[in-house]
Design an enzyme around this catalytic site. Structure first.
Site, PDB file in Angstrom:
ATOM      1  N   ARG A  36       0.821  -1.216   0.000  1.00  0.00           N
ATOM      2  CA  ARG A  36       0.000   0.000   0.000  1.00  0.00           C
ATOM      3  C   ARG A  36       0.855   1.266   0.000  1.00  0.00           C
ATOM      4  NH1 ARG A  36      -4.750  -2.077   4.012  1.00  0.00           N
ATOM      5  NH2 ARG A  36      -6.003  -3.033   2.369  1.00  0.00           N
ATOM      6  N   LYS A 201     -22.574 -15.000   1.517  1.00  0.00           N
ATOM      7  CA  LYS A 201     -23.955 -14.606   1.822  1.00  0.00           C
ATOM      8  C   LYS A 201     -24.621 -13.791   0.724  1.00  0.00           C
ATOM      9  CE  LYS A 201     -23.340 -14.166   6.789  1.00  0.00           C
ATOM     10  NZ  LYS A 201     -23.150 -13.145   7.828  1.00  0.00           N
ATOM     11  N   GLY A 357     -11.884  -8.923  -1.486  1.00  0.00           N
ATOM     12  CA  GLY A 357     -10.727  -9.600  -0.909  1.00  0.00           C
ATOM     13  C   GLY A 357     -10.545 -11.045  -1.337  1.00  0.00           C
ATOM     14  N   GLY A 380     -14.165  -3.196   0.284  1.00  0.00           N
ATOM     15  CA  GLY A 380     -15.457  -2.607   0.655  1.00  0.00           C
ATOM     16  C   GLY A 380     -15.849  -1.489  -0.292  1.00  0.00           C
TER      17      GLY A 380
HETATM   18  P1  AMP Z   1     -17.397 -13.327   0.790  1.00  0.00           P
HETATM   19  O1  AMP Z   1     -16.489 -12.708   1.820  1.00  0.00           O
HETATM   20  O2  AMP Z   1     -18.825 -13.055   1.010  1.00  0.00           O
HETATM   21  O3  AMP Z   1     -16.932 -13.042  -0.621  1.00  0.00           O
HETATM   22  O4  AMP Z   1     -17.287 -14.890   1.006  1.00  0.00           O
HETATM   23  C1  AMP Z   1     -16.092 -15.580   0.892  1.00  0.00           C
HETATM   24  C2  AMP Z   1     -16.166 -16.831   1.687  1.00  0.00           C
HETATM   25  O5  AMP Z   1     -17.251 -17.622   1.236  1.00  0.00           O
HETATM   26  C3  AMP Z   1     -14.920 -17.669   1.536  1.00  0.00           C
HETATM   27  O6  AMP Z   1     -14.258 -17.737   2.773  1.00  0.00           O
HETATM   28  C4  AMP Z   1     -15.471 -19.031   1.114  1.00  0.00           C
HETATM   29  O7  AMP Z   1     -14.851 -20.110   1.780  1.00  0.00           O
HETATM   30  C5  AMP Z   1     -16.924 -18.959   1.497  1.00  0.00           C
HETATM   31  N1  AMP Z   1     -17.715 -19.902   0.717  1.00  0.00           N
HETATM   32  C6  AMP Z   1     -17.788 -19.993  -0.616  1.00  0.00           C
HETATM   33  N2  AMP Z   1     -18.542 -21.038  -0.977  1.00  0.00           N
HETATM   34  C7  AMP Z   1     -18.941 -21.649   0.148  1.00  0.00           C
HETATM   35  C8  AMP Z   1     -19.737 -22.793   0.421  1.00  0.00           C
HETATM   36  N3  AMP Z   1     -20.243 -23.523  -0.570  1.00  0.00           N
HETATM   37  N4  AMP Z   1     -19.964 -23.116   1.722  1.00  0.00           N
HETATM   38  C9  AMP Z   1     -19.430 -22.374   2.702  1.00  0.00           C
HETATM   39  N5  AMP Z   1     -18.675 -21.282   2.511  1.00  0.00           N
HETATM   40  C10 AMP Z   1     -18.427 -20.914   1.252  1.00  0.00           C
END
Ligand code: AMP
Length: 399
Positions: A36, A201, A357, A380
């Protein structure tokens, strides 16, 4: 969105308040990763080489906001700028105040005064007018190069800006690069535009999906968030992650996609396991349904094949969020294959933007980062920008 960049400013003999993102990992006084700092050097050196003096400022970590804390001092960064970058840089005695104003006034062209951690003062995160006024007294020109902080309405990126004359406000090179790349995807992108979205999510990505309904030709969904959407469509999802309270919203999104003419694809098959463990026995489902005793961990081969066809057809691509639990070797194939195909699309001339990320970690893991057109540095901030949310730090720079 029109804004001035540092090339448009005459900075000779001026004192510039430069907001940068110097939020680097530091352990026991040692900088562990200076990426950075390096990323903002082009702007800093441009200002110094053109006869400005610079009051440099950033936040680092999450101090209490009740004054100086040695563990969060900017001292290692001042030392780095002197030793590694060869700059004439001193550390200010505090964040703001009369003494700091004297230190700033004493600067000669080509010199840097690095303020102490902005978050030592609660006024930074609370965007307090007194703190904004105190910051504004340190310089006559304002440059913001901290894209990663642009989604926060904090003093140094938002509140302080109107104190400067309109023609003394500009974006740094890093900020400009981010805004141009993100703008290319949201404003008149070359079609077809394909958005790949994954992650844990649906609730985190609702605004992102919604903003691309009608804009994107195709949205490819993977990761845990696909199970909530699949369940909303009536599929069995076994023990997979699901946001029960978002099922209605998921139905709305599916209906809205149809109405707005965006092809929204959900996984056709899955890699499943009985437990959330790398060593758990992985199997491929026959179709969209997941047995009761299994959980979805990655997209399956039929899904990968279908998604690759869409990616190959795209002229503009955005990717935010992994396709599965890519941190575990056994469930990384879907994400890594998508990463590789993104790089191939960029090689073939498509504009490929990766943000967030985990997708950045995925392109690094797949060793294709250097082939991607633009990797956004602000997780973010880029998610909010792509979700159509106005960023306070960007709005403040508008002409
Ligand atoms: P995000 O920060 O919302 O982009 O989510 C990333 C996280 O989602 C990563 O740590 C992944 O391991 C998790 N992830 C992706 N697919 C799955 C899944 N099928 N079941 C559980 N966690 C998941």
């Amino acid at each position: 969105m029109p804004f001035r960049n540092v090339n448009d400013l005459n900075v000779k003999g001026h004192r510039v308040l430069l907001r940068a993102d110097l939020n680097v990992p530091i352990k026991e006084g040692v900088i562990k990763d200076a990426t950075r700092i390096r990323a903002t050097m082009a702007t800093l050196k441009h200002l110094l080489d053109n006869g400005a003096s610079v009051v440099l400022c950033s936040h680092m970590g999450r101090p209490e906001g009740a004054g100086f804390e040695p563990a969060y001092s900017m001292a290692p960064i001042a030392a780095w700028l002197e030793d590694k970058e060869g700059l004439d840089c001193r550390l200010a005695s505090a964040v703001t105040g009369e003494e700091v104003e004297r230190e700033a006034a004493a600067l000669e062209p080509g010199q840097v005064l690095l303020l102490e951690n902005l978050r030592f003062d609660k006024g930074e995160t609370k965007n307090k007018p007194e703190f904004c006024a105190a910051l504004s007294r340190l310089a006559d020109t304002y440059v913001n190069d901290a894209f990663g902080s642009a989604h926060r309405a904090h003093a140094s990126v938002a509140g302080v800006v109107p104190s400067f004359q309109k023609d003394r406000i500009a974006a740094g090179f890093l900020m400009e690069k981010e805004l141009k790349a993100l703008g290319k995807v949201t404003h008149n992108p070359e079609k077809p535009l394909v958005a790949v979205m994954g992650g844990a999510k649906v609730s985190d990505k609702i605004d992102l999906i919604r903003n691309f309904l009608g804009k994107a030709d195709v949205i490819l969904i993977g990761g845990a968030m696909s199970y909530t959407l699949l369940k909303a469509q009536g599929a069995s999802i076994g023990k997979s992650l699901c946001e029960e309270d978002k099922l209605e919203l998921a139905k709305e999104i599916l209906a809205e996609a149809k109405k707005k003419g965006t092809k929204l694809l959900l996984p056709l098959d899955h890699i499943v396991a009985p437990e959330f463990k790398d060593s758990a026995p992985a199997t491929i489902t026959d179709g969209q349904d997941i047995p009761d005793d299994q959980m979805g961990m990655d997209i399956g081969p039929e899904t990968v094949a279908a998604y690759l066809v869409e990616i190959r057809n795209a002229k503009t691509l955005i990717w935010n969020g992994p396709m599965g639990v890519f941190e575990m070797e056994a469930f990384a194939v879907g994400t890594l294959t998508i990463a590789e195909e993104m790089a191939k699309a960029a090689d073939a001339g498509a504009f490929v933007l990766v943000g967030g990320g985990d997708s950045v970690a995925a392109v690094n893991k797949a060793k294709v980062a250097d082939r991607i057109t633009h990797i956004s540095t602000g997780g973010g901030a880029s998610l909010e920008f792509l979700s159509g949310i106005e960023l306070p730090g960007v709005k403040a720079l508008e002409l």
